[in-house]
Design a protein around this motif. Structure first.
Motif, PDB file in Angstrom:
ATOM      1  N   ASP A 171     -14.945  -8.593  -2.635  1.00 32.71           N
ATOM      2  CA  ASP A 171     -14.621  -9.406  -3.807  1.00 32.71           C
ATOM      3  C   ASP A 171     -13.125  -9.670  -3.963  1.00 32.71           C
ATOM      4  OD1 ASP A 171     -13.709  -6.967  -4.690  1.00 32.71           O
ATOM      5  OD2 ASP A 171     -15.230  -6.709  -6.245  1.00 32.71           O
ATOM      6  N   GLY A 172     -12.367  -9.642  -2.866  1.00 33.50           N
ATOM      7  CA  GLY A 172     -10.957 -10.016  -2.911  1.00 33.50           C
ATOM      8  C   GLY A 172     -10.065  -9.015  -3.611  1.00 33.50           C
ATOM      9  N   HIS A 173     -10.483  -7.757  -3.684  1.00 29.91           N
ATOM     10  CA  HIS A 173      -9.740  -6.773  -4.463  1.00 29.91           C
ATOM     11  C   HIS A 173      -8.567  -6.161  -3.718  1.00 29.91           C
ATOM     12  CE1 HIS A 173     -12.723  -4.742  -2.040  1.00 29.91           C
ATOM     13  NE2 HIS A 173     -12.160  -3.565  -2.235  1.00 29.91           N
ATOM     14  N   LEU A 174      -8.535  -6.263  -2.379  1.00 34.34           N
ATOM     15  CA  LEU A 174      -7.519  -5.531  -1.620  1.00 34.34           C
ATOM     16  C   LEU A 174      -6.156  -6.222  -1.549  1.00 34.34           C
ATOM     17  CD1 LEU A 174      -9.671  -4.110   1.314  1.00 34.34           C
ATOM     18  CD2 LEU A 174      -8.760  -2.878  -0.664  1.00 34.34           C
ATOM     19  N   PRO A 175      -6.063  -7.528  -1.230  1.00 33.93           N
ATOM     20  CA  PRO A 175      -4.722  -8.124  -1.098  1.00 33.93           C
ATOM     21  C   PRO A 175      -3.825  -7.952  -2.321  1.00 33.93           C
ATOM     22  CG  PRO A 175      -6.344  -9.538  -0.075  1.00 33.93           C
ATOM     23  CD  PRO A 175      -7.112  -8.468  -0.789  1.00 33.93           C
ATOM     24  N   PRO A 176      -4.321  -8.148  -3.567  1.00 34.70           N
ATOM     25  CA  PRO A 176      -3.419  -7.931  -4.709  1.00 34.70           C
ATOM     26  C   PRO A 176      -2.926  -6.495  -4.807  1.00 34.70           C
ATOM     27  CG  PRO A 176      -5.345  -9.208  -5.378  1.00 34.70           C
ATOM     28  CD  PRO A 176      -5.629  -8.689  -4.002  1.00 34.70           C
ATOM     29  N   LEU A 177      -3.793  -5.539  -4.503  1.00 33.37           N
ATOM     30  CA  LEU A 177      -3.390  -4.137  -4.551  1.00 33.37           C
ATOM     31  C   LEU A 177      -2.324  -3.839  -3.511  1.00 33.37           C
ATOM     32  CD1 LEU A 177      -3.904  -1.205  -5.579  1.00 33.37           C
ATOM     33  CD2 LEU A 177      -5.641  -1.024  -3.780  1.00 33.37           C
ATOM     34  N   LEU A 178      -2.510  -4.339  -2.295  1.00 33.55           N
ATOM     35  CA  LEU A 178      -1.537  -4.108  -1.230  1.00 33.55           C
ATOM     36  C   LEU A 178      -0.196  -4.754  -1.566  1.00 33.55           C
ATOM     37  CD1 LEU A 178      -3.990  -4.798   1.712  1.00 33.55           C
ATOM     38  CD2 LEU A 178      -2.898  -2.593   1.236  1.00 33.55           C
ATOM     39  N   ALA A 179      -0.241  -5.984  -2.081  1.00 28.38           N
ATOM     40  CA  ALA A 179       0.993  -6.698  -2.407  1.00 28.38           C
ATOM     41  C   ALA A 179       1.737  -6.038  -3.561  1.00 28.38           C
ATOM     42  CB  ALA A 179       0.678  -8.149  -2.745  1.00 28.38           C
ATOM     43  N   ALA A 180       1.002  -5.378  -4.452  1.00 25.88           N
ATOM     44  CA  ALA A 180       1.642  -4.707  -5.576  1.00 25.88           C
ATOM     45  C   ALA A 180       2.350  -3.426  -5.151  1.00 25.88           C
ATOM     46  CB  ALA A 180       0.602  -4.404  -6.656  1.00 25.88           C
ATOM     47  N   ARG A 181       1.860  -2.801  -4.082  1.00 22.92           N
ATOM     48  CA  ARG A 181       2.422  -1.510  -3.673  1.00 22.92           C
ATOM     49  C   ARG A 181       3.456  -1.638  -2.564  1.00 22.92           C
ATOM     50  NH1 ARG A 181       4.686   2.243  -4.715  1.00 22.92           N
ATOM     51  NH2 ARG A 181       4.020   4.403  -4.932  1.00 22.92           N
TER      52      ARG A 181
END
Length: 210
Positions: free
Chosen positions: A174-184
Protein backbone atom coordinates in the motif's frame (compact mmCIF):
# COMPACT_ATOMS: atom_id res chain seq x y z
CA UNK A 1 -2.05 -8.93 7.14
CA UNK A 2 0.05 -9.47 10.24
CA UNK A 3 2.98 -11.76 9.56
CA UNK A 4 4.84 -13.44 12.40
CA UNK A 5 8.42 -14.68 12.30
CA UNK A 6 7.10 -18.23 12.70
CA UNK A 7 4.76 -17.71 9.75
CA UNK A 8 7.58 -16.51 7.54
CA UNK A 9 9.78 -19.42 8.57
CA UNK A 10 7.08 -21.86 7.58
CA UNK A 11 6.37 -20.08 4.32
CA UNK A 12 9.99 -20.07 3.19
CA UNK A 13 10.65 -23.57 4.43
CA UNK A 14 8.17 -24.66 1.75
CA UNK A 15 9.45 -22.24 -0.91
CA UNK A 16 13.22 -22.51 -0.46
CA UNK A 17 13.64 -25.23 -3.06
CA UNK A 18 11.85 -23.34 -5.83
CA UNK A 19 12.62 -19.75 -4.86
CA UNK A 20 15.26 -18.86 -7.45
CA UNK A 21 13.49 -20.80 -10.20
CA UNK A 22 10.25 -18.83 -9.76
CA UNK A 23 10.92 -15.37 -8.27
CA UNK A 24 12.60 -13.96 -11.39
CA UNK A 25 9.10 -13.55 -12.85
CA UNK A 26 8.02 -10.89 -10.35
CA UNK A 27 10.92 -9.74 -8.14
CA UNK A 28 12.08 -7.09 -10.57
CA UNK A 29 15.11 -4.77 -10.46
CA UNK A 30 17.15 -6.68 -7.90
CA UNK A 31 20.21 -6.41 -10.14
CA UNK A 32 19.43 -2.73 -10.69
CA UNK A 33 19.49 -2.11 -6.94
CA UNK A 34 22.88 -3.77 -6.57
CA UNK A 35 24.32 -1.71 -9.43
CA UNK A 36 23.01 1.50 -7.87
CA UNK A 37 24.33 0.46 -4.46
CA UNK A 38 27.83 -0.30 -5.68
CA UNK A 39 27.95 2.95 -7.64
CA UNK A 40 26.88 4.86 -4.53
CA UNK A 41 29.59 3.15 -2.48
CA UNK A 42 32.16 4.05 -5.11
CA UNK A 43 31.03 7.67 -4.99
CA UNK A 44 31.69 7.75 -1.24
CA UNK A 45 35.09 6.11 -1.65
CA UNK A 46 34.06 3.28 0.68
CA UNK A 47 33.86 0.37 -1.74
CA UNK A 48 37.31 -1.00 -0.82
CA UNK A 49 36.94 -3.13 2.29
CA UNK A 50 33.29 -2.15 2.65
CA UNK A 51 31.10 -3.84 5.23
CA UNK A 52 27.80 -4.82 3.63
CA UNK A 53 24.76 -6.58 5.10
CA UNK A 54 21.62 -7.93 3.47
CA UNK A 55 18.56 -8.32 5.67
CA UNK A 56 16.41 -11.18 4.41
CA UNK A 57 19.19 -12.58 2.23
CA UNK A 58 17.23 -15.68 1.27
CA UNK A 59 19.08 -18.02 -1.07
CA UNK A 60 22.13 -15.76 -1.29
CA UNK A 61 21.51 -14.62 -4.86
CA UNK A 62 22.29 -10.99 -4.04
CA UNK A 63 25.19 -11.83 -1.74
CA UNK A 64 26.84 -13.86 -4.49
CA UNK A 65 26.50 -10.91 -6.89
CA UNK A 66 27.78 -8.44 -4.28
CA UNK A 67 30.79 -10.66 -3.56
CA UNK A 68 31.65 -10.47 -7.25
CA UNK A 69 30.97 -6.73 -7.58
CA UNK A 70 32.79 -5.82 -4.35
CA UNK A 71 35.76 -8.19 -4.22
CA UNK A 72 37.21 -6.77 -1.00
CA UNK A 73 33.95 -6.32 0.93
CA UNK A 74 32.98 -8.17 4.08
CA UNK A 75 29.42 -9.42 3.64
CA UNK A 76 26.79 -10.46 6.17
CA UNK A 77 23.53 -12.19 5.30
CA UNK A 78 20.67 -12.37 7.79
CA UNK A 79 17.58 -14.55 7.37
CA UNK A 80 14.94 -16.29 9.45
CA UNK A 81 14.81 -19.56 7.54
CA UNK A 82 17.53 -22.25 7.87
CA UNK A 83 16.68 -23.91 4.49
CA UNK A 84 17.15 -20.57 2.74
CA UNK A 85 20.46 -19.99 4.53
CA UNK A 86 21.62 -23.46 3.54
CA UNK A 87 21.17 -22.42 -0.08
CA UNK A 88 22.87 -19.09 0.61
CA UNK A 89 25.86 -20.94 2.01
CA UNK A 90 26.20 -22.90 -1.23
CA UNK A 91 25.66 -19.79 -3.36
CA UNK A 92 28.45 -17.88 -1.59
CA UNK A 93 30.87 -20.79 -1.15
CA UNK A 94 33.52 -19.25 -3.40
CA UNK A 95 33.62 -16.19 -1.12
CA UNK A 96 33.10 -18.04 2.16
CA UNK A 97 36.08 -16.29 3.77
CA UNK A 98 34.30 -12.94 3.36
CA UNK A 99 30.67 -13.96 3.97
CA UNK A 100 28.99 -14.43 7.35
CA UNK A 101 25.48 -15.90 7.49
CA UNK A 102 23.26 -15.63 10.54
CA UNK A 103 19.82 -17.07 11.29
CA UNK A 104 17.33 -15.01 13.29
CA UNK A 105 15.01 -12.03 13.36
CA UNK A 106 16.55 -8.67 12.49
CA UNK A 107 17.01 -6.44 15.52
CA UNK A 108 19.36 -3.98 17.21
CA UNK A 109 21.76 -6.75 18.27
CA UNK A 110 21.99 -8.34 14.80
CA UNK A 111 24.88 -6.07 13.77
CA UNK A 112 27.11 -3.55 15.48
CA UNK A 113 25.90 0.03 15.67
CA UNK A 114 27.50 2.25 13.01
CA UNK A 115 29.21 -0.83 11.60
CA UNK A 116 27.96 -1.11 8.01
CA UNK A 117 28.71 0.88 4.88
CA UNK A 118 25.70 -0.56 3.05
CA UNK A 119 22.54 -2.36 4.18
CA UNK A 120 20.33 -3.99 1.54
CA UNK A 121 16.67 -4.99 1.75
CA UNK A 122 15.54 -6.86 -1.36
CA UNK A 123 11.81 -7.64 -1.30
CA UNK A 124 11.97 -8.06 2.45
CA UNK A 125 10.50 -4.97 4.12
CA UNK A 126 6.97 -5.41 2.74
CA UNK A 127 6.91 -8.72 4.65
CA UNK A 128 7.77 -7.11 8.00
CA UNK A 129 4.22 -6.77 9.28
CA UNK A 130 4.37 -5.69 11.99
CA UNK A 131 7.90 -4.42 12.22
CA UNK A 132 8.80 -2.46 9.09
CA UNK A 133 9.23 0.78 11.04
CA UNK A 134 11.50 -0.95 13.55
CA UNK A 135 13.52 -2.54 10.73
CA UNK A 136 14.16 0.83 9.08
CA UNK A 137 15.11 2.38 12.40
CA UNK A 138 17.42 -0.55 13.14
CA UNK A 139 19.09 -0.19 9.75
CA UNK A 140 19.67 3.48 10.56
CA UNK A 141 21.40 2.42 13.79
CA UNK A 142 23.58 -0.17 12.04
CA UNK A 143 24.74 1.88 9.06
CA UNK A 144 27.67 4.23 9.52
CA UNK A 145 27.25 8.00 9.18
CA UNK A 146 27.38 8.61 5.43
CA UNK A 147 26.50 4.96 4.79
CA UNK A 148 23.73 3.74 2.54
CA UNK A 149 20.46 1.86 2.97
CA UNK A 150 19.23 0.33 -0.29
CA UNK A 151 15.73 -1.08 -0.82
CA UNK A 152 13.95 -2.72 -3.73
CA UNK A 153 10.41 -3.87 -3.03
CA UNK A 154 6.79 -3.88 -3.98
CA UNK A 155 5.17 -0.47 -3.66
CA UNK A 156 1.43 -0.37 -4.36
CA UNK A 157 -1.41 -1.57 -6.55
CA UNK A 158 -4.67 0.08 -7.68
CA UNK A 159 -6.49 -3.24 -7.38
CA UNK A 160 -7.92 -4.20 -3.93
CA UNK A 161 -8.21 -7.87 -4.90
CA UNK A 162 -4.51 -8.00 -5.74
CA UNK A 163 -3.52 -6.30 -2.49
CA UNK A 164 -5.64 -8.86 -0.64
CA UNK A 165 -4.03 -11.75 -2.51
CA UNK A 166 -0.55 -10.40 -1.80
CA UNK A 167 -1.52 -10.10 1.85
CA UNK A 168 -2.28 -13.80 1.87
CA UNK A 169 1.34 -14.26 0.76
CA UNK A 170 2.55 -12.07 3.66
CA UNK A 171 3.18 -8.95 1.53
CA UNK A 172 1.79 -5.53 2.43
CA UNK A 173 1.32 -3.49 -0.72
CA UNK A 174 0.00 0.00 0.00
CA UNK A 175 2.88 2.42 -0.68
CA UNK A 176 3.87 2.72 2.98
CA UNK A 177 7.63 2.23 2.64
CA UNK A 178 8.99 5.09 0.45
CA UNK A 179 7.66 7.90 2.71
CA UNK A 180 9.10 6.18 5.78
CA UNK A 181 12.50 5.70 4.13
CA UNK A 182 12.60 9.29 2.86
CA UNK A 183 11.72 10.60 6.31
CA UNK A 184 14.58 8.74 7.99
CA UNK A 185 17.31 8.96 5.32
CA UNK A 186 18.61 11.48 2.81
CA UNK A 187 17.33 10.28 -0.55
CA UNK A 188 20.06 9.56 -3.11
CA UNK A 189 17.89 7.76 -5.65
CA UNK A 190 14.22 6.82 -5.92
CA UNK A 191 12.56 5.06 -8.85
CA UNK A 192 9.15 3.46 -9.29
CA UNK A 193 8.13 1.25 -12.19
CA UNK A 194 4.90 -0.53 -13.16
CA UNK A 195 4.76 -4.30 -13.56
CA UNK A 196 2.41 -6.38 -15.70
CA UNK A 197 0.58 -3.42 -17.27
CA UNK A 198 0.14 -1.66 -13.96
CA UNK A 199 -1.04 -4.57 -11.82
CA UNK A 200 1.44 -3.28 -9.24
CA UNK A 201 4.38 -0.91 -8.94
CA UNK A 202 7.76 -1.67 -7.42
CA UNK A 203 10.44 0.77 -6.30
CA UNK A 204 14.18 1.18 -5.83
CA UNK A 205 15.37 3.51 -3.08
CA UNK A 206 18.85 4.50 -1.96
CA UNK A 207 19.22 6.69 1.10
CA UNK A 208 22.20 8.01 3.07
CA UNK A 209 22.50 8.33 6.82
CA UNK A 210 23.31 11.94 7.51
Amino acid sequence: MECSAAGLKGYYRLHAGIYDATRWSFLFDRARLLELSCAALAATGREHGARVAEVGCGTGRNLRALARMLPTARLTGLDLCPPMLARARKATATAADRVTLACGAYGPDSLGHNSQDLIVFSYALTMFNPGFEAAVETAWLHVRPGGIVAVVDFNDSPFPWFRTWMGLNHVRLDGHLPPLLAARLTTLSYETKPAYAGLWRHFCFLGRKG
